[in-house]
Enzyme design. Structure first.
Site, PDB file in Angstrom:
ATOM      1  N   ASP A 153       0.908  -1.243   0.006  1.00 37.64           N
ATOM      2  CA  ASP A 153       0.053   0.031   0.064  1.00 37.64           C
ATOM      3  C   ASP A 153       0.868   1.587  -0.097  1.00 37.64           C
ATOM      4  O   ASP A 153       2.197   1.092   0.192  1.00 37.64           O
ATOM      5  CB  ASP A 153      -0.892  -0.134   1.012  1.00 37.64           C
ATOM      6  CG  ASP A 153      -2.077   0.904   0.911  1.00 37.64           C
ATOM      7  OD1 ASP A 153      -2.057   1.634   0.125  1.00 37.64           O
ATOM      8  OD2 ASP A 153      -3.168   0.586   1.514  1.00 37.64           O
TER       9      ASP A 153
HETATM   10  C1  BGC Z   1      -5.077   3.061   0.050  1.00 39.45           C
HETATM   11  C2  BGC Z   1      -5.494   2.179  -0.815  1.00 39.45           C
HETATM   12  C3  BGC Z   1      -5.321   2.603  -2.284  1.00 39.45           C
HETATM   13  C4  BGC Z   1      -3.904   3.505  -2.262  1.00 39.45           C
HETATM   14  C5  BGC Z   1      -3.521   4.084  -3.877  1.00 39.45           C
HETATM   15  C6  BGC Z   1      -3.826   4.085  -0.023  1.00 39.45           C
HETATM   16  O1  BGC Z   1      -3.643   4.934   0.541  1.00 39.45           O
HETATM   17  O2  BGC Z   1      -5.152   2.680   1.417  1.00 39.45           O
HETATM   18  O3  BGC Z   1      -6.540   1.438  -0.684  1.00 39.45           O
HETATM   19  O4  BGC Z   1      -5.203   1.873  -3.225  1.00 39.45           O
HETATM   20  O5  BGC Z   1      -3.698   4.465  -1.191  1.00 39.45           O
HETATM   21  O6  BGC Z   1      -4.528   5.169  -3.872  1.00 39.45           O
END
Ligand code: BGC
Length: 721
Positions: free
Chosen positions: A266
């Site tokens: 993530d």
């Molecule tokens: C979130 C994810 C997301 C990623 C990209 C993160 O902060 O937890 O769910 O896919 O950002 O945008």
């Protein structure tokens, strides 16, 4: 390309070029970018060189054919081996046409429409140049305080797993045959939905048994459906951050589940091993996550800065890097990017395929099925012959798309008053805000009261703004803000029927709303067509059929609250229970205010006594459950009939009820239909103390009903296991 060509390509790559494939950067880093995309994490100076960017493997958040084509074109000019970029984005519940938030979709229990919504979103995304969506998010959650509950389909393992499959089929389907599909990336691995205290990014500590029983199956279901990628979670899991968790990713995901797709961290989660306190510095963080199996680092430069050095110093095998690169090259190849790096990105198609009437219609239909009627004291449906005062901060508000709707826009969104105008003559609809979402003035209130006094019936449009849920949107008080409760009470004091319509992203404590409204509709964040869909229900063109996929607590003090609990050794309702020494709260009920599976309709449905084809089966036999459902109301409607099972004596404790099946029936007034469910041994398995997944001989109880509380039951036996 075939696999040996990909391997040859890998051999031509320098170590730095390989490491580049393992990095994902947000749009602003790329030449040709015009848009910022959605920024959800730190964007500090990462110290990257031009060469780093030229070798980067994937882009986060770019969309729009013009932009994605421009970025890809520039990249191919700069990249020595001409390896195309992968474009990944969060297309969670729609791209430009926004569907209801996933928690609302969960309440539709409509797997086909869920699949269709994902397929339409994929098509809109594909023509704008997106290759991978960071969806579905399948984190099971029993935590209404956690803002991200709106991203998952709720609290139940079986329902979430079924939706996980539907979403993957819809988004990804047959990626190689259908260019209007995008690859799916299931997230967040694992158990991100169980943070302590409901606070985002917080600690998760749970037994492997509970993990396997309840939390892991939905990820597995997505992978069984062919989901191409997995994203790690921000939380620690039993003391080790998920993103550096070797057991989770190497042993479970790769070795046990045989997942061979790409695993992405993530946002910034590799570097977060430092504040977690398990890595000294970025180099150590990179070493741990690469060893644990994270192929792509999202939005940080630990891999870029240290991965080559780790190999050169002999701390990491180059083969670990090679395997990771090959997985990414394979995905690029599956998407056909070596032959056509732009895939379906096409400005003309964007005009033809995005936000079409068909897409809007599907969004309206799904939103209509997601709305849950919580209370109705003969206040709904509304008549178009009565003057309606529509009051509240959501009366004329485009903030009904919910989090993760960065591709949607306010101009395209149908507000509630606009939707209601389709049913009412202009002079029959009186609109006033009454208050803001969190604050309000006396003047706003007075104006609203004056307007409300002119209506014959009042619709109070209340809720949470979209920043009150979603990522980093945890709340300890899960009521709607005080100012809106006050508005509702004042409206009720006028003595007219009051209908509360709620727009929000989590199960709320709705006790005061229930008390001060004659009818309550949980509309969630219903998306682009939200105003139309809610109006369809208010005026009875659509009969509500949604049922909660997450319990609504009586109060936040019960949280976590969920229907499939264990009995405890001192259950409250045991016949010989002492008044005091039982498992109970002294001040509130044990039960949720509205249980899992609950939702009313404008019709009533009568369930006949259920019958079983047999009271005993062996592992190779099946039994069928029959029940007749009759629409005893005066409107056609859909009823979601639910089947639960309890294993009365297990090797380990078993939940009081577990959802095992459900079906949707459509019934005309007076019509009866027979619903048949089949039960076999496979539905009776569970994880034993040795983590073996199997069933035991013994007695079971099977329940059928309109929700998890109001059920009838019969017993049967499984023998000869
Ligand atoms: C979130 C994810 C997301 C990623 C990209 C993160 O902060 O937890 O769910 O896919 O950002 O945008």
């Amino acid at each position: 390309m075939n696999d040996s060509q990909l391997t040859s390509l890998l051999k031509e790559m320098t170590l730095h070029e390989k490491v580049g494939q393992l990095v994902q950067l947000a749009t602003p880093f790329f030449k040709g970018a015009s848009d910022q995309g959605q920024i959800t994490g730190p964007m500090q100076e990462m110290g990257l060189s031009h060469e780093d960017i030229e070798n980067t493997g994937s882009v986060l958040g770019a969309s729009g054919a013009k932009e994605t084509i421009a970025i890809q074109r520039k990249h191919l000019e700069d990249n020595r081996l001409g390896i195309p970029l992968l474009f990944m984005s969060d297309i969670v519940h729609g791209f430009r046409t926004i569907f209801p938030v996933p928690l609302a979709i969960g309440c539709s229990w409509d797997l086909d429409l869920a699949e269709k919504s994902a397929a339409l979103a994929a098509k809109e995304a594909a023509v704008s140049g997106v290759h991978v969506t960071f969806a579905p998010m399948v984190d099971l959650s029993r935590e209404p305080r956690w803002g991200r509950v709106m991203e998952s389909t709720g609290e139940d393992t079986y329902l979430n797993s079924e939706f996980a499959r539907s979403f993957v089929r819809g988004f990804q389907g047959d990626l190689q045959q259908d260019a209007y599909k995008v690859a799916s990336c299931v997230k967040h691995f694992a158990a991100y939905g169980a943070p302590e205290g409901g606070r985002d990014y917080n600690t998760v500590d749970m037994s492997e048994w509970m993990l396997r029983e309840s939390y892991l199956p939905a990820y597995k279901a997505a992978l069984d459906e062919g989901c191409e990628m997995v994203m790690t979670a921000f939380n620690i899991l039993n003391g080790v951050p998920s993103t550096g968790n070797k057991w989770l990713m190497r042993e479970l995901l790769r070795d046990e589940w045989n997942f061979d797709g790409a695993l992405i961290s993530d946002w910034g989660a590799v570097k977060e091993l430092i504040p977690h306190g398990v890595a000294q510095d970025e180099k150590e963080a990179a070493l741990q996550t690469l060893r644990a199996g994270v192929d792509i680092e999202m939005m940080m430069s630990c891999y870029f800065k240290h991965a080559s050095q780790l190999v050169e110093e002999g701390l990491l095998e180059e083969s670990t890097i090679d395997e990771a690169v090959l997985r990414i090259l394979r995905l690029k190849n599956k998407l056909g990017l070596f032959e056509n790096p732009y895939r379906e990105a096409d400005e003309a198609d964007e005009k033809n395929f995005i936000l079409t009437p068909e897409h809007r219609q599907a969004a309206r239909e799904l939103a209509g099925k997601s709305v849950v009627l919580l209370k109705n004291e003969q206040a709904l449906p509304l008549s178009n012959k009565k003057k309606v005062a529509l009051i509240g901060p959501f009366a004329h508000n485009t903030d009904i798309l919910g989090p993760w709707s960065w591709g949607g826009s306010a101009e395209d969104t149908i507000t509630l008053d606009a939707g209601m105008k389709q049913y009412l003559n202009a002079d029959y609809l009186l609109v006033s805000e009454g208050s803001g979402i969190e604050t309000g003035t006396e003047q706003q209130l007075q104006e609203a009261m004056q307007i409300a006094s002119k209506g014959e019936v009042i619709v109070a449009a209340l809720g949470e703004h979209s920043d009150m849920s979603g990522e980093a949107g945890s709340r300890a008080d899960i009521r709607i803000p005080e100012i809106q409760l006050e508005l509702l009470k004042q409206l009720k004091s006028l003595g007219k029927p009051v209908i509360a319509v709620l727009f929000n992203g989590r199960p709320l404590d709705v006790r005061e709303i229930i008390e001060h409204a004659d009818a309550v509709l949980e509309a969630w964040y219903p998306g682009t067509e939200g105003g139309n869909a809610v109006a369809d229900i208010l005026f009875g063109d659509v009969n509500p059929s949604g049922k909660l996929s997450m319990s609504f607590p009586y109060s936040v003090g019960q949280v976590p609250v969920y229907y499939n609990q264990f009995n405890t050794g001192r259950p409250k309702d045991a016949p010989d229970a002492q008044i005091r020494f039982v498992s109970q709260y002294l001040d509130i009920p044990n039960e949720a205010l509205f249980p899992f599976g609950y939702g009313l309709s404008y019709s009533t449905y009568h369930y006949s006594e259920m019958s079983l084809s047999t009271e005993q089966i062996t592992p190779t036999e099946k039994l069928t459950v029959h029940v007749d459902i009759k629409n005893t109301g005066s409107m056609a409607g859909e009823e979601i009939v639910q089947l639960y099972i309890r294993d009365l004596v297990g090797e380990v404790v078993r939940p009081l009820k577990e959802l095992k099946d459900f079906t949707k029936v459509t019934l005309q007034p007076g019509e009866t239909t027979t619903v048949e469910f089949t039960i076999d041994e496979s539905q009776l398995r569970y994880y034993h103390t040795d983590l073996d997944y199997k069933s035991d001989s013994g007695e079971f109880e099977v329940f059928v009903g309109p929700n998890s509380r109001d059920v009838q039951s019969r017993k049967f036996k499984l023998g000869n296991v």
